[in-house]
Design an enzyme around this catalytic site. Sequence first.
Site, mmCIF file in Angstrom:
data_model
loop_
_atom_site.group_PDB
_atom_site.id
_atom_site.type_symbol
_atom_site.label_atom_id
_atom_site.label_comp_id
_atom_site.label_asym_id
_atom_site.label_seq_id
_atom_site.Cartn_x
_atom_site.Cartn_y
_atom_site.Cartn_z
ATOM 1 N N THR A 1 13.425 -8.914 2.606
ATOM 2 C CA THR A 1 13.058 -7.676 1.928
ATOM 3 C C THR A 1 13.742 -7.510 0.580
ATOM 4 O O THR A 1 13.325 -6.671 -0.222
ATOM 5 C CB THR A 1 13.410 -6.458 2.802
ATOM 6 O OG1 THR A 1 14.836 -6.436 3.015
ATOM 7 C CG2 THR A 1 12.710 -6.533 4.149
ATOM 8 N N HIS B 1 0.858 -1.195 0.000
ATOM 9 C CA HIS B 1 0.000 0.000 0.000
ATOM 10 C C HIS B 1 0.888 1.237 0.000
ATOM 11 O O HIS B 1 1.975 1.229 0.602
ATOM 12 C CB HIS B 1 -0.910 0.000 1.227
ATOM 13 C CG HIS B 1 -1.744 -1.235 1.347
ATOM 14 N ND1 HIS B 1 -2.935 -1.386 0.684
ATOM 15 C CD2 HIS B 1 -1.525 -2.394 2.011
ATOM 16 C CE1 HIS B 1 -3.429 -2.585 0.957
ATOM 17 N NE2 HIS B 1 -2.597 -3.216 1.752
#
Length: 208
Positions: free
Chosen positions: A164, A114
């Site tokens: 990540t 988001h």
Amino acid sequence: MNDKQKMHSQALYNPDDPEISKIQLTCLERLYDFNQTRPSEQKLRQQLLHEMFAEIGEGCYLEPPFHANFGGRHVHFGDRIYANFNLTLVDDTHIYVGSRTMFGPNVTIATAGHPILPELRAQGYQYNAPVRIGENCWIGASATILPGVTIGNNAVIGAGSIVTKDLPDNVVAYGDPCKIARQVNQHDREYYFKDLKISSDLLAKYMD
């Protein structure tokens, strides 16, 4: 490009699009059926997985409960993949997993993100980036793999890691954020856990 197409383009889109919601509801109904199966209903589980997933190879085993935003609709599994309890796949776009990869309990693979900008996030905007995991990997318990990450073949990801960034083939990596600790090496050809040695018979059977 409509919102359904934007799901797989890394563009911002509205996940509350009525067409997307209708498809997702059908997927979640089938996922519910899978999670209600009894341990003795292995044939039914296999049938449901082949209906749920975009692709799934031979000999895959997922221990319920299994969780997925689209019930596996955008998931591509190779052969003989094993997943322990509570595998969570945020499969808003595609997830690719190579053959013989294993997942410990409570692993999460997320493809959805988001925007950081509060005004956009308040409107519910989302973007998705695919995740790719190679063959013969071991993803430890409670590891989390974030959107857009690629993990190479034969990688071992330590329990609790937050992945990540991309990782290459043949590495042991762990931590938050997950970092390469070392290469798979000669020591791993002799010991399987601490000071416990691999038997010479087993080595002769599987090693060159």
